[in-house]
Design an enzyme around this catalytic site. Sequence first.
Site, PDB file in Angstrom:
ATOM      1  N   SER A  15       0.894  -1.103  -0.062  1.00 41.85           N
ATOM      2  CA  SER A  15       0.265  -0.029  -0.013  1.00 41.85           C
ATOM      3  C   SER A  15       1.096   1.334  -0.029  1.00 41.85           C
ATOM      4  O   SER A  15       2.035   1.225  -0.145  1.00 41.85           O
ATOM      5  CB  SER A  15      -0.899  -0.097   1.130  1.00 41.85           C
ATOM      6  OG  SER A  15       0.049  -0.142   2.521  1.00 41.85           O
ATOM      7  N   GLY A  20      -3.503   7.559  -5.742  1.00 40.99           N
ATOM      8  CA  GLY A  20      -4.187   8.659  -5.589  1.00 40.99           C
ATOM      9  C   GLY A  20      -3.409   9.826  -6.514  1.00 40.99           C
ATOM     10  O   GLY A  20      -4.084  10.742  -7.378  1.00 40.99           O
ATOM     11  N   TYR A  56      -5.287   9.282  12.929  1.00 43.52           N
ATOM     12  CA  TYR A  56      -4.144   8.519  12.859  1.00 43.52           C
ATOM     13  C   TYR A  56      -4.147   7.258  11.914  1.00 43.52           C
ATOM     14  O   TYR A  56      -3.542   6.694  11.592  1.00 43.52           O
ATOM     15  CB  TYR A  56      -3.606   7.777  14.050  1.00 43.52           C
ATOM     16  CG  TYR A  56      -3.288   8.805  15.139  1.00 43.52           C
ATOM     17  CD1 TYR A  56      -2.153   9.553  14.968  1.00 43.52           C
ATOM     18  CD2 TYR A  56      -3.683   8.961  16.375  1.00 43.52           C
ATOM     19  CE1 TYR A  56      -1.631  10.689  15.637  1.00 43.52           C
ATOM     20  CE2 TYR A  56      -3.404  10.144  17.303  1.00 43.52           C
ATOM     21  CZ  TYR A  56      -2.212  10.831  16.991  1.00 43.52           C
ATOM     22  OH  TYR A  56      -1.731  11.958  17.730  1.00 43.52           O
ATOM     23  N   GLY A 357      -9.463  20.309  15.407  1.00 44.66           N
ATOM     24  CA  GLY A 357      -9.247  19.231  16.252  1.00 44.66           C
ATOM     25  C   GLY A 357     -10.473  18.665  17.041  1.00 44.66           C
ATOM     26  O   GLY A 357     -11.733  19.568  16.888  1.00 44.66           O
ATOM     27  N   CYS A 384     -11.182  26.303  12.827  1.00 42.21           N
ATOM     28  CA  CYS A 384     -12.319  25.520  13.316  1.00 42.21           C
ATOM     29  C   CYS A 384     -12.086  25.547  14.835  1.00 42.21           C
ATOM     30  O   CYS A 384     -12.116  26.311  15.566  1.00 42.21           O
ATOM     31  CB  CYS A 384     -12.404  24.250  12.519  1.00 42.21           C
ATOM     32  SG  CYS A 384     -13.986  23.387  12.896  1.00 42.21           S
ATOM     33  N   LEU A 385     -11.339  24.284  15.399  1.00 36.72           N
ATOM     34  CA  LEU A 385     -11.093  24.258  16.838  1.00 36.72           C
ATOM     35  C   LEU A 385     -10.110  25.542  17.232  1.00 36.72           C
ATOM     36  O   LEU A 385     -10.148  25.896  18.167  1.00 36.72           O
ATOM     37  CB  LEU A 385     -10.545  23.020  17.165  1.00 36.72           C
ATOM     38  CG  LEU A 385     -10.317  22.632  18.733  1.00 36.72           C
ATOM     39  CD1 LEU A 385     -11.426  22.581  19.081  1.00 36.72           C
ATOM     40  CD2 LEU A 385      -9.358  21.559  18.802  1.00 36.72           C
ATOM     41  N   HIS A 510     -13.257  25.487   7.094  1.00 39.22           N
ATOM     42  CA  HIS A 510     -12.099  24.934   6.748  1.00 39.22           C
ATOM     43  C   HIS A 510     -11.726  25.553   5.504  1.00 39.22           C
ATOM     44  O   HIS A 510     -12.177  24.666   4.370  1.00 39.22           O
ATOM     45  CB  HIS A 510     -12.220  23.445   6.501  1.00 39.22           C
ATOM     46  CG  HIS A 510     -12.587  22.652   7.885  1.00 39.22           C
ATOM     47  ND1 HIS A 510     -11.471  22.164   8.595  1.00 39.22           N
ATOM     48  CD2 HIS A 510     -13.410  22.548   8.786  1.00 39.22           C
ATOM     49  CE1 HIS A 510     -11.663  21.739   9.874  1.00 39.22           C
ATOM     50  NE2 HIS A 510     -12.846  21.841   9.736  1.00 39.22           N
ATOM     51  N   GLU A 512      -8.756  25.211   3.998  1.00 36.05           N
ATOM     52  CA  GLU A 512      -7.861  24.568   3.445  1.00 36.05           C
ATOM     53  C   GLU A 512      -8.323  23.480   2.381  1.00 36.05           C
ATOM     54  O   GLU A 512      -7.888  22.993   1.793  1.00 36.05           O
ATOM     55  CB  GLU A 512      -6.914  23.880   4.342  1.00 36.05           C
ATOM     56  CG  GLU A 512      -7.899  22.551   5.190  1.00 36.05           C
ATOM     57  CD  GLU A 512      -8.681  23.032   6.391  1.00 36.05           C
ATOM     58  OE1 GLU A 512      -8.993  24.331   6.585  1.00 36.05           O
ATOM     59  OE2 GLU A 512      -8.667  22.170   7.481  1.00 36.05           O
TER      60      GLU A 512
HETATM   61  N1  GLN Z   1     -14.373  19.830  18.037  1.00 34.23           N
HETATM   62  C1  GLN Z   1     -14.938  21.109  17.284  1.00 34.23           C
HETATM   63  C2  GLN Z   1     -16.399  20.994  17.044  1.00 34.23           C
HETATM   64  O1  GLN Z   1     -16.760  19.916  16.695  1.00 34.23           O
HETATM   65  C3  GLN Z   1     -14.056  21.724  16.213  1.00 34.23           C
HETATM   66  C4  GLN Z   1     -13.953  20.551  14.934  1.00 34.23           C
HETATM   67  C5  GLN Z   1     -12.876  20.859  13.935  1.00 34.23           C
HETATM   68  O2  GLN Z   1     -11.733  21.507  14.203  1.00 34.23           O
HETATM   69  N2  GLN Z   1     -13.117  20.457  12.783  1.00 34.23           N
HETATM   70  O3  GLN Z   1     -16.899  22.107  17.051  1.00 34.23           O
END
Ligand code: GLN
Length: 539
Positions: A15, A20, A56, A357, A384-385, A510, A512
């Site tokens: 693998s 891709g 992971y 995260g 996000c987080l 996001h 990105e």
């Molecule tokens: N854990 C956070 C939430 O659920 C942020 C999610 C993330 O960073 N994608 O809102």
Amino acid sequence: MSETKYIFVTGGVTSSLGKGIVAASLAKLLQSQKFRVTIQKFDPYINVDPGTLNPYEHGECYVTDDGAETDLDLGHYERFLNVKTSQANNVTTGRVYQSVIEKERRGVFLGKTVQVVPHITNEIKERILLLGKTGEYDIIITEIGGTVGDIESLPYIEAVRQLIYERGDKNAMTIHLTLIPFLSAAGELKTKPTQHSVKTLMESGIKADVLVCRTEHELSNELRKKLALFCNVKYEAVIQSIDVETIYDVPLKMQDEGLDRVVIDRLKLKPKQSSDLKKWKEFLKKYKNPKSKIKIGLVGKYVELQDSYKSILESFIHAGAINEVEVDVITIHSEFILEKGNIDKLMDLDGILVAPGFGERGIEGKIKAVEFVRKNKIPFFGICLGMQMAVIEYSRNVLGLKDANSTEMTDKTSNPVIDLMEDQKNIKNKGGTMRLGSWECSLSKGSLVNRIYDKSLINERHRHRYEFNDKYNDIMFSKNLKASGVNPLTGLIEIIEHNDHPWFIGVQFHPEYKSTVSEPHPLFVSFVEAALKYSKSKK
Ligand code: GLN
């Protein structure tokens, strides 16, 4: 209208050979000859989608406009082709079985015994053909995840065999990606594993039309001839894929090797123009000849595995190239920041990105990092987080709400500045239930983000459950923090920025996921510019 053509990409020997990237590179070459191409990926695992997987396991979960949580290879497809993908571009065994079982419960199979062949294989075939039926594409490249010979890949291989038989040789073909290992003791490249994996494919009734050979050393003509003879492929269909400096070199390498020519001949395709990769080459030239260098800290908790932040790292490559800057991304474990004396090490950096995260681990380190960059006026980008951490940091350290937190981390806080929306509170299932996909966001006039996007209404992709708690609207935005992006439908705060900081932006979405080689994301481009400016100001 001519028939849609299908190219199936399988993998042999090991693998992680980069199916891709090879699929995306071939698609790029075909697209540069004006073919309408898309790529889909079939993953043989039982999860319905990768949304429930820990990063992971298979790296980042990529999100499409329609809110599908998908394999990170779809990110490569979009970044290479600048063409949007959707749920139809990524199917897992779990999704296939779920659909067949639902049909069985509805009585669709009229009393028949439901079996892997033909019911599962038919479902796979239907899903392979789905994108072709839209009439939007001339060519569909289908990547089969896993390695030939795996038990779990068998239904896919059988579906591919049937489709090649049904569509005919002119309309369907296979590319087998394989490894040619180098035995240093013997000083030799070895073809035997490839011969075996081609044979395994044959046992399932599929002949490899093209061999793409991953190798660390050049393949000699002799070796190519041997591979062609023993694996039953044409000499020109033995394609070398040697290790390269960047994945963005692969399309050019594949062109040198003639991969697109072999495919075009084999499928009797007629290109509308000769290949034009001018823009791609310009991007590569800039990427490889930077005029300056910056150091960006990426603060996250999955930093041991680079694939966890794949789209962020690629966005920096796009934004760096356009700015002619080498972006050295230094990953920093959020827990490391709390260890004694470490916070000051951040002073070396020209910008800090606090990553997305889930869960409590590492969040205090992220909050500490935000405080540090806010006070030291180092460019800050929270995704996000990361944005949620910036809100918590500001609440605690500027507004004096000492126990401010997100209810994702604790339900004991008296200041839940980040909280679940009402419609999330009764949700029990974890899979596919977050706020997902593309949402509109209106930008406030004159804000930094308004200037960066040069627009007042944008669309960005989301993947989160928690939100800025609007009960705190008045107090939160009474001083230097500004809500510069708001969801026009729901009123949710999507972007925050600081008035007394040169570049401090937190986004709930996001960005990105939308950066591509031909359209680097404006926020990343501007963040790199700000970091460069900051780096020069230090000298
Ligand atoms: N854990 C956070 C939430 O659920 C942020 C999610 C993330 O960073 N994608 O809102």
